[in-house]
Scaffold this active site. Sequence first.
Site, PDB file in Angstrom:
ATOM      1  N   LYS A 102       4.558   1.990   0.698  1.00 51.83           N
ATOM      2  CA  LYS A 102       5.571   1.326   1.522  1.00 51.83           C
ATOM      3  C   LYS A 102       6.559   2.301   2.160  1.00 51.83           C
ATOM      4  O   LYS A 102       7.096   2.035   3.227  1.00 51.83           O
ATOM      5  CB  LYS A 102       6.321   0.294   0.686  1.00 51.83           C
ATOM      6  CG  LYS A 102       5.486  -0.904   0.254  1.00 51.83           C
ATOM      7  CD  LYS A 102       5.082  -1.770   1.434  1.00 51.83           C
ATOM      8  CE  LYS A 102       4.393  -3.047   0.995  1.00 51.83           C
ATOM      9  NZ  LYS A 102       3.993  -3.896   2.142  1.00 51.83           N
ATOM     10  N   GLU A 124      12.490  -7.763   3.900  1.00 43.38           N
ATOM     11  CA  GLU A 124      12.013  -8.743   2.939  1.00 43.38           C
ATOM     12  C   GLU A 124      11.195  -7.995   1.903  1.00 43.38           C
ATOM     13  O   GLU A 124      10.704  -6.902   2.165  1.00 43.38           O
ATOM     14  CB  GLU A 124      11.139  -9.791   3.634  1.00 43.38           C
ATOM     15  CG  GLU A 124       9.675  -9.416   3.813  1.00 43.38           C
ATOM     16  CD  GLU A 124       9.430  -8.195   4.708  1.00 43.38           C
ATOM     17  OE1 GLU A 124       8.430  -7.486   4.470  1.00 43.38           O
ATOM     18  OE2 GLU A 124      10.224  -7.954   5.639  1.00 43.38           O
ATOM     19  N   SER A 391      -2.708   1.933  -3.962  1.00 39.03           N
ATOM     20  CA  SER A 391      -1.556   1.692  -3.089  1.00 39.03           C
ATOM     21  C   SER A 391      -0.216   1.798  -3.797  1.00 39.03           C
ATOM     22  O   SER A 391       0.809   2.032  -3.149  1.00 39.03           O
ATOM     23  CB  SER A 391      -1.681   0.324  -2.427  1.00 39.03           C
ATOM     24  OG  SER A 391      -1.792  -0.697  -3.410  1.00 39.03           O
TER      25      SER A 391
END
Length: 411
Positions: A102, A124, A391
């Site tokens: 991210k 968010e 991830s």
Amino acid sequence: MKKSIPLSTTCEKHPWPDARGRFGAYGGKYVPETLMYALDELEAAYRSAMADPAFQADLEQRRQHYVGRPTPLYFAERLTASLGGARIYFKREDLAHTGAHKINNALGQCLLARRMNKPRVIAETGAGQHGVATATAAALLDLECEVYMGAEDMERQRLNVFRMRLLGAKVTCVNAGSRTLKDAINEALRDWAANVEHTHYVLGTVHGPHPFPMICRDFQAVIGREMRGQILEAEGRLPDMLIACVGGGSNSIGLFYDFLGDESVRMIGVEAGGTKLVPGMHAARFAGGTVGMLQGAMSYVLQDKDGLIGGTHSVSAGLDYASVGPEHAYFHDNKRIEYTYATDQEALDAFQRCSRLEGIIPALESAHALAEVVKRAPAMATEAIIVMNMSGRGDKDVEQAARFIMQGEEL
């Protein structure tokens, strides 16, 4: 002698979204008129930044010295031996700063916010990793930060809530609707519409109105670009198969994008199968959804026959979302990427298997991709190569996983 790296043919075979922000029938800008100017402003700023060598140099310097790129490509020797069949590699996005992919998108978008002279960013978050990444980038760049998070997700990701607050972000609890990611996005969009003059919305995945799917994809594409060179260095050829989990779809398109033009490389996206494929018990949009519009974009959506958005469930907060990025919908329909799903139990089994065999605790999101590796690898030849996108790391999920794993089993 260092091997030469063949250039991807993706840019030639796969154009950017069209002028309307569509990938075939999907995507677009379904937003209130108050946000159209903000989206146009964002696209202009993004295209200007991508053409600016100074911006690119700053981004690259921060990727290397702050994020910790390139992340390693790791050969999972014990997992490979235990499964038999294909050689298994992990692209270690769990080792990037903040513990997940991210940060790639959050850092890029926060740099864009500063370029647009917007001192406040909002975001968010579901699993909390995008919220942590945005709070981290905001702290680095001296931006005010507010993160919207569903009440249910706040409960199952309490560690990440504390991390965001520690980094200086305001975390706003959303009690509406299902109290998960969909509702957090709704609140963030309302905030942005009311404060657009001084606020940038750091949307965390390849969903939402154009240009967000394009921007997030491009910031995440560094994953696949790095991996291309790494796998050629390690094996002397491209992989046979790429596997990644798919929530909104940013980590998967980040891995896949550089290989879209390589027809020999199969790509598998893994959604959240939940407990079973009945409404409200899963988040497998391609297996159980239909085409519709949600939160600014046309894509596959879990909805009823009247278009009312359905409930979702996943053991993983980051995959618990009723729609999927429009570019994924495009590749689903043209069959360039294959999409499947893993159940909660399959993900939890893979979570434990990887922890014990490799000493790597995966995020529950990544464990869904691992579950597919467990299915695919034994049926493949021993010279075949699978690369899976790890991830995120699973520190945030240990408490959640412990609630679901059978009592009495040794952890």
